[in-house]
Design a protein around this motif. Structure first.
Motif, PDB file in Angstrom:
ATOM      1  N   GLU A  13     -26.346  15.069  33.286  1.00 49.51           N
ATOM      2  CA  GLU A  13     -25.487  14.088  33.965  1.00 49.51           C
ATOM      3  C   GLU A  13     -25.128  12.942  33.024  1.00 49.51           C
ATOM      4  N   THR A  14     -26.094  12.545  32.199  1.00 48.77           N
ATOM      5  CA  THR A  14     -25.836  11.483  31.216  1.00 48.77           C
ATOM      6  C   THR A  14     -24.768  11.931  30.218  1.00 48.77           C
ATOM      7  N   LEU A  15     -24.876  13.182  29.788  1.00 50.39           N
ATOM      8  CA  LEU A  15     -23.891  13.720  28.854  1.00 50.39           C
ATOM      9  C   LEU A  15     -22.497  13.736  29.485  1.00 50.39           C
ATOM     10  N   ILE A  16     -22.421  14.135  30.755  1.00 50.98           N
ATOM     11  CA  ILE A  16     -21.126  14.131  31.474  1.00 50.98           C
ATOM     12  C   ILE A  16     -20.531  12.728  31.479  1.00 50.98           C
ATOM     13  N   ASN A  17     -21.356  11.734  31.824  1.00 53.97           N
ATOM     14  CA  ASN A  17     -20.872  10.349  31.881  1.00 53.97           C
ATOM     15  C   ASN A  17     -20.384   9.863  30.517  1.00 53.97           C
ATOM     16  N   ASP A  18     -21.137  10.205  29.479  1.00 53.51           N
ATOM     17  CA  ASP A  18     -20.758   9.755  28.131  1.00 53.51           C
ATOM     18  C   ASP A  18     -19.466  10.429  27.662  1.00 53.51           C
ATOM     19  N   LEU A  19     -19.373  11.736  27.912  1.00 53.51           N
ATOM     20  CA  LEU A  19     -18.185  12.473  27.472  1.00 53.51           C
ATOM     21  C   LEU A  19     -16.949  12.100  28.284  1.00 53.51           C
ATOM     22  N   SER A  20     -17.150  11.575  29.493  1.00 49.39           N
ATOM     23  CA  SER A  20     -16.012  11.267  30.368  1.00 49.39           C
ATOM     24  C   SER A  20     -15.130  10.146  29.816  1.00 49.39           C
ATOM     25  N   VAL A  21     -15.698   9.275  28.990  1.00 44.18           N
ATOM     26  CA  VAL A  21     -14.913   8.145  28.470  1.00 44.18           C
ATOM     27  C   VAL A  21     -13.712   8.652  27.675  1.00 44.18           C
ATOM     28  N   ASP A  22     -13.975   9.551  26.708  1.00 46.07           N
ATOM     29  CA  ASP A  22     -12.885  10.060  25.872  1.00 46.07           C
ATOM     30  C   ASP A  22     -12.382  11.425  26.318  1.00 46.07           C
ATOM     31  N   GLY A  23     -13.164  12.121  27.136  1.00 43.82           N
ATOM     32  CA  GLY A  23     -12.772  13.460  27.538  1.00 43.82           C
ATOM     33  C   GLY A  23     -12.202  13.552  28.937  1.00 43.82           C
ATOM     34  N   TYR A  24     -12.161  12.414  29.647  1.00 39.18           N
ATOM     35  CA  TYR A  24     -11.700  12.434  31.044  1.00 39.18           C
ATOM     36  C   TYR A  24     -10.826  11.219  31.330  1.00 39.18           C
ATOM     37  N   HIS A  25     -11.429  10.039  31.340  1.00 39.06           N
ATOM     38  CA  HIS A  25     -10.669   8.818  31.653  1.00 39.06           C
ATOM     39  C   HIS A  25      -9.561   8.563  30.629  1.00 39.06           C
ATOM     40  N   ALA A  26      -9.741   9.037  29.409  1.00 39.74           N
ATOM     41  CA  ALA A  26      -8.720   8.835  28.375  1.00 39.74           C
ATOM     42  C   ALA A  26      -7.406   9.520  28.735  1.00 39.74           C
ATOM     43  N   TRP A  27      -7.476  10.603  29.522  1.00 39.03           N
ATOM     44  CA  TRP A  27      -6.241  11.271  29.929  1.00 39.03           C
ATOM     45  C   TRP A  27      -5.429  10.393  30.878  1.00 39.03           C
ATOM     46  N   GLU A  28      -6.107   9.643  31.755  1.00 43.26           N
ATOM     47  CA  GLU A  28      -5.387   8.690  32.608  1.00 43.26           C
ATOM     48  C   GLU A  28      -4.783   7.580  31.755  1.00 43.26           C
ATOM     49  N   ASP A  29      -5.546   7.106  30.763  1.00 35.56           N
ATOM     50  CA  ASP A  29      -5.028   6.060  29.873  1.00 35.56           C
ATOM     51  C   ASP A  29      -3.763   6.543  29.154  1.00 35.56           C
ATOM     52  N   LEU A  30      -3.787   7.804  28.698  1.00 37.17           N
ATOM     53  CA  LEU A  30      -2.616   8.358  28.022  1.00 37.17           C
ATOM     54  C   LEU A  30      -1.428   8.419  28.978  1.00 37.17           C
ATOM     55  N   TYR A  31      -1.682   8.822  30.215  1.00 40.35           N
ATOM     56  CA  TYR A  31      -0.607   8.889  31.210  1.00 40.35           C
ATOM     57  C   TYR A  31       0.014   7.503  31.403  1.00 40.35           C
ATOM     58  N   ASP A  32      -0.826   6.474  31.474  1.00 40.20           N
ATOM     59  CA  ASP A  32      -0.307   5.105  31.626  1.00 40.20           C
ATOM     60  C   ASP A  32       0.618   4.727  30.466  1.00 40.20           C
ATOM     61  N   ARG A  33       0.268   5.165  29.251  1.00 39.24           N
ATOM     62  CA  ARG A  33       1.121   4.872  28.090  1.00 39.24           C
ATOM     63  C   ARG A  33       2.475   5.587  28.225  1.00 39.24           C
ATOM     64  N   ILE A  34       2.430   6.824  28.758  1.00 38.81           N
ATOM     65  CA  ILE A  34       3.670   7.583  28.943  1.00 38.81           C
ATOM     66  C   ILE A  34       4.576   6.864  29.941  1.00 38.81           C
ATOM     67  N   VAL A  35       3.993   6.416  31.066  1.00 37.17           N
ATOM     68  CA  VAL A  35       4.760   5.703  32.096  1.00 37.17           C
ATOM     69  C   VAL A  35       5.410   4.454  31.509  1.00 37.17           C
ATOM     70  N   ALA A  36       4.666   3.751  30.663  1.00 38.74           N
ATOM     71  CA  ALA A  36       5.173   2.507  30.076  1.00 38.74           C
ATOM     72  C   ALA A  36       6.429   2.748  29.244  1.00 38.74           C
ATOM     73  N   LYS A  37       6.571   3.959  28.697  1.00 37.28           N
ATOM     74  CA  LYS A  37       7.718   4.253  27.831  1.00 37.28           C
ATOM     75  C   LYS A  37       8.911   4.839  28.602  1.00 37.28           C
ATOM     76  N   ILE A  38       8.701   5.199  29.876  1.00 34.27           N
ATOM     77  CA  ILE A  38       9.787   5.793  30.670  1.00 34.27           C
ATOM     78  C   ILE A  38      10.819   4.718  31.020  1.00 34.27           C
ATOM     79  N   SER A  39      12.063   4.982  30.689  1.00 34.93           N
ATOM     80  CA  SER A  39      13.152   4.069  31.080  1.00 34.93           C
ATOM     81  C   SER A  39      14.447   4.868  31.177  1.00 34.93           C
ATOM     82  N   ILE A  40      15.395   4.347  31.921  1.00 32.55           N
ATOM     83  CA  ILE A  40      16.709   4.974  32.021  1.00 32.55           C
ATOM     84  C   ILE A  40      17.783   3.897  31.861  1.00 32.55           C
ATOM     85  N   THR A  41      18.982   4.331  31.537  1.00 39.67           N
ATOM     86  CA  THR A  41      20.117   3.404  31.392  1.00 39.67           C
ATOM     87  C   THR A  41      21.132   3.706  32.480  1.00 39.67           C
ATOM     88  N   ILE A  42      21.547   2.676  33.190  1.00 41.87           N
ATOM     89  CA  ILE A  42      22.566   2.836  34.229  1.00 41.87           C
ATOM     90  C   ILE A  42      23.689   1.832  33.978  1.00 41.87           C
TER      91      ILE A  42
END
Length: 590
Positions: A150-179
């Motif tokens: 369980e400790t290993l799961i928690n430690d690996l989750s920082v870069d192996g799990y929660h980091a994917w949400e962080d990456l998604y947030d970066r993608i959203v920040a770059k989304i824009s359209i021109t009207i």
């Protein structure tokens, strides 16, 4: 219309006070780790003093990490380009993983306390106050892997799990359209563009919809990676724990049974034909054969009245007061003390949320206010969340951790007050129709849109067990789920919705969908009670909210509403309140 964060920690992401607070948190985590590591499992109830001290410190640590996480979330949301805040986000994720490790160690030790000793310990004053949470901790501890894993799961989750949400947030920040607007080209962020989907002009809605769809299509290789990898991490964790059902964790987190969930969806499916009638009538009013996905939030009036921020605030406070002075006083306090970020500007993340600062005994609300009646409802919704936390501020912190489904109850109840009042106070038939339609949009969102999300996610997770699900298949799964949930009532759907909807990419809460629908219907039951109860309602309502962190939803409903959530009667009755809205809408628009 800008919130005040300096009263919590001055200086934003450069705040020296916040840096000192993080240092204090780290010290407390270190002390907690030492105490839990040295903790000897009590062999008799009289040896529980050390256990109580550990739990008190554990509460402090969780309160401080929650405070820190809320502050960072506010910084990142108000300015998605704040690099220092993004670094702090990674730091707090690491800190949270350490706390989870300590908690896991404590859970493992708690499971070794003999049953008779455990029962005696729970009879002591402090432990008795948090009995439900402690029993929950002990039960869940028995279902997990050995401590090292369980400790290993928690430690690996920082870069192996929660980091994917962080990456998604970066993608959203770059989304824009021109009207093109008023003869000029304008660049809109994702949040600003989303507001255009409720424009009165169908050409504008269609243009924005397809431009956003293309923007997400361009990013689907990345967004399919984030979705697949965070789902894969979850499924591997479940597999190693021996959990066969994907819904085990979300149901456990929401303190509800599979029977309750199944009964709720079945009741909704039985009544969906009423809402198909509403969608058909709306299509007729808009002059189209069937609504497209981008028509759902379209106003049916040719012009839509706008409500200034101050007018919206006054309206909310006035109508909260009809149900109880404490709700109204709290809302006024939130406005007066600048707890709300509502300005419509570039650089903000999309959506809205309410976050608690448990240590400071404050909350903050985030949204983008553009003056629509729907914005007023959203503001009331988030204030409902904030009031829920407010009435629990004096309780043991362990009892303040209420599940998402009941969290959505308080918010939706507050939203219902404002939406109902808006319809009743309409100055003309046309305005009444428009406001009633705004209410019905929410019913469709909870009964159809959310259901589509649930169906998609359930099926996606089953396929993900067999391997990576490519973007093309995700699009197919999403469109099939939308067609089923909407009973084929729309002319076209949104296959890229899995990419654009933040909720699918949140790591903190799996299946961020059905709790919304639960909260909506549960709040309707409470609202019906409020209309009957009169002056004594608010105190009863507060009592219900204070119990949300210390019992299952089935027990909560039985105690405060005297209903059985595993039987269809409660759900059917709640849905009928929405069916009445459909009937009134059909009649008014004949």
């Amino acid at each position: 219309m800008k919130w005040d964060l300096d009263s919590i920690f001055p200086g934003g992401s450069e705040s020296k006070e916040f840096a000192a607070y993080l240092d204090k948190l780290q010290l407390n985590v270190h002390t907690l780790n030492e105490k839990v590591t040295a903790f000897v499992v009590p062999e008799q109830a009289s040896d529980s003093k050390e256990f109580e001290e550990i739990l008190q410190l554990l509460q402090t640590v969780y309160m401080e990490v929650s405070e820190s996480g809320s502050f960072i979330a506010c910084l990142v949301s108000q300015d998605v380009s704040d690099k220092k805040a993004q670094l702090l986000q990674s730091k707090i994720s690491q800190q949270f993983a350490e706390i989870q490790n300590v908690t896991t160690l404590l859970e493992q030790k708690v499971t070794r306390i003999a049953d008779d000793v455990w029962n005696e310990i729970l009879q002591q004053p402090f432990f008795e106050r948090v009995q439900f949470v402690l029993d929950e901790m002990r039960t869940q501890g028995k279902e997990k892997l050995p401590l090292e894993q369980e400790t290993l799961i928690n430690d690996l989750s920082v870069d192996g799990y929660h980091a994917w949400e962080d990456l998604y947030d970066r993608i959203v920040a770059k989304i824009s359209i021109t009207i093109e607007e008023d003869g000029e080209e304008k660049t809109l962020s994702f949040g600003q563009a989303s507001n255009k989907l409720s424009d009165t002009n169908r050409d504008v809605r269609e243009d924005v919809h397809y431009k956003l769809q293309k923007a997400w299509k361009d990013q689907e290789d990345l967004t399919s990676e984030t979705l697949n990898h965070l789902a894969g991490f979850r499924l591997q964790k479940y597999k190693h724990r021996g959990w066969k059902e994907t819904l085990k964790e979300p149901l456990q987190l929401n303190r509800m049974s599979q029977e309750t969930l199944d009964t709720m969806w079945k009741a909704i499916e039985n009544q969906k034909h009423h809402f198909v009638k509403y969608l058909d009538r709306k299509a007729n009013l808009l002059g189209v054969e069937r609504l497209a996905w981008y028509d759902q939030d379209a106003p049916i009036a040719s012009s839509q009245s706008t409500v200034s921020y101050d007018e919206g605030a006054d309206f909310i406070v006035k109508h909260f007061n009809r149900f109880g002075p404490q709700m109204a006083e709290f809302a006024q306090k939130a406005f007066n003390e600048k707890w709300i970020e509502a300005e419509d500007r570039a650089g903000k993340r999309p959506g809205g949320f309410c976050t608690s600062f448990n240590d400071s005994k404050q909350t903050r609300i985030f949204m983008t206010y553009s003056g629509t009646p729907s914005n007023v409802s959203t503001l009331a919704h988030e204030l409902g969340h904030a009031f829920h936390q407010y009435v629990m501020d004096d309780m043991e912190y362990m009892n303040q951790s209420y599940a998402m489904n009941v969290a959505e109850t308080a918010s939706t109840f507050a939203e219902m007050i404002v939406a109902d009042a808006s319809v009743k106070e309409a100055s003309s038939k046309e305005e009444k129709i428009a406001l009633l339609e705004d209410k019905l949009q929410r019913s469709v969102a909870f009964f159809m849109n959310i259901h589509a999300r649930f169906l998609f996610e359930t099926r996606f997770y089953e396929e993900r067990k067999e391997g990576f699900v490519p973007a093309e298949r995700l699009n197919q799964l999403m469109e099939e789920a939308q067609q089923e949930a909407y009973q084929n009532a729309l002319s076209e759907y949104e296959p890229e919705f899995w990419a654009s909807k933040l909720h699918f990419h949140i790591t903190g809460v799996p299946f961020y969908n059905f709790p919304y629908t639960f909260g909506y219907l549960f709040s309707l039951g409470i609202y019906a009670e409020a209309l009957k109860s009169g002056e004594e309602f608010e105190q009863n309502y507060i009592s219900l909210l204070r119990d949300t962190g210390r019992m299952s939803v089935e027990d909560l409903a039985k105690k405060h509403l005297n209903v059985d959530l595993q039987q269809s009667e409660f759900w059917e009755a709640a849905i009928q309140l929405c069916v009445k809205d459909v009937e009134e809408f059909i009649e008014l628009t004949n």
